[in-house]
Design a protein around this motif. Structure first.
Motif, short mmCIF file in Angstrom:
data_model
loop_
_atom_site.label_atom_id
_atom_site.label_comp_id
_atom_site.label_asym_id
_atom_site.label_seq_id
_atom_site.Cartn_x
_atom_site.Cartn_y
_atom_site.Cartn_z
N UNK A 58 0.83 -1.21 0.00
CA UNK A 58 0.00 0.00 0.00
C UNK A 58 0.86 1.26 0.00
N UNK A 59 0.25 2.36 -0.42
CA UNK A 59 0.96 3.64 -0.39
C UNK A 59 1.26 4.07 1.04
N UNK A 60 0.39 3.72 1.99
CA UNK A 60 0.66 4.08 3.39
C UNK A 60 1.92 3.37 3.90
N UNK A 61 2.08 2.12 3.52
CA UNK A 61 3.30 1.41 3.90
C UNK A 61 4.51 2.05 3.23
N UNK A 62 4.36 2.41 1.98
CA UNK A 62 5.45 3.06 1.25
C UNK A 62 5.83 4.37 1.94
N UNK A 63 4.84 5.17 2.32
CA UNK A 63 5.11 6.43 3.02
C UNK A 63 5.90 6.19 4.30
N UNK A 64 5.54 5.12 5.01
CA UNK A 64 6.24 4.79 6.25
C UNK A 64 7.73 4.59 5.98
N UNK A 65 8.07 3.83 4.95
CA UNK A 65 9.47 3.57 4.64
C UNK A 65 10.16 4.81 4.06
N UNK A 66 9.42 5.65 3.37
CA UNK A 66 10.00 6.92 2.92
C UNK A 66 10.35 7.79 4.13
N UNK A 67 9.53 7.72 5.16
CA UNK A 67 9.82 8.45 6.39
C UNK A 67 11.10 7.95 7.04
N UNK A 68 11.28 6.65 7.06
CA UNK A 68 12.52 6.08 7.60
C UNK A 68 13.71 6.51 6.75
N UNK A 69 13.54 6.47 5.44
CA UNK A 69 14.61 6.91 4.53
C UNK A 69 14.97 8.36 4.80
N UNK A 70 13.97 9.19 5.04
CA UNK A 70 14.25 10.60 5.30
C UNK A 70 14.99 10.78 6.62
N UNK A 71 14.63 9.98 7.62
CA UNK A 71 15.37 10.02 8.88
C UNK A 71 16.83 9.67 8.66
N UNK A 72 17.08 8.67 7.83
CA UNK A 72 18.46 8.29 7.52
C UNK A 72 19.19 9.39 6.76
N UNK A 73 18.46 10.11 5.91
CA UNK A 73 19.07 11.22 5.17
C UNK A 73 19.51 12.33 6.13
N UNK A 74 18.69 12.61 7.14
CA UNK A 74 19.07 13.62 8.13
C UNK A 74 20.22 13.13 9.00
N UNK A 75 20.22 11.84 9.29
CA UNK A 75 21.33 11.24 10.03
C UNK A 75 22.63 11.39 9.23
N UNK A 76 22.57 11.07 7.94
CA UNK A 76 23.73 11.20 7.08
C UNK A 76 24.22 12.64 7.01
N UNK A 77 23.29 13.57 6.86
CA UNK A 77 23.66 14.98 6.79
C UNK A 77 24.39 15.40 8.07
N UNK A 78 23.90 14.97 9.22
CA UNK A 78 24.54 15.29 10.49
C UNK A 78 25.94 14.70 10.57
#
Length: 115
Positions: A58-78
């Motif tokens: 589902x798109x809701x599941x996809x959004x959940x994993x995109x959220x995790x990916x974004x968290x990792x992107x902020x972690x990487x930036x830091x």
């Protein structure tokens, strides 16, 4: 389900992984199991979570994993900023990678809204 190979954000995230691996090759060897390892794991996590989300039902599941990916992107930036602040690598070398990371963050937000 989405075909991950067709997703622009996934392609960009793969590009980011390659750039991070090239960048970490310039870090001191004594950071191999420290910041170098963290940088690589964060970068790989972005593309991996986008791929995992694309394979969900589902798109809701996809959004959940995109959220995790974004968290990792902020972690990487830091972590990239820390590498500069710790004088492990020059800002000149890190800036293009940070810029790509920020671009992926923006793409991610836009994609989540689209879903």
């Amino acid at each position: 389900m989405h075909k991950v190979e067709d997703l622009k954000i996934w392609k960009k995230s793969i590009e980011l992984v390659k750039e991070v691996y090239l960048l970490t090759a310039q870090l001191p060897i004594d950071e191999k199991f420290g910041l170098t390892s963290q940088l690589k794991r964060s970068a790989v996590s972005i593309s991996s979570n986008i791929a995992e989300g694309a394979g969900r039902n589902t798109n809701n599941e996809f959004k959940h994993f995109l959220g995790i990916a974004n968290g990792s992107a902020y972690e990487l930036q830091t972590q990239l900023i820390l590498a500069i602040e710790l004088n492990l690598i020059s800002k000149k070398h890190v800036k293009p990678v940070v810029d790509l990371c920020i671009e992926i963050q923006k793409m991610n937000y836009a994609f989540q809204k689209k879903l």
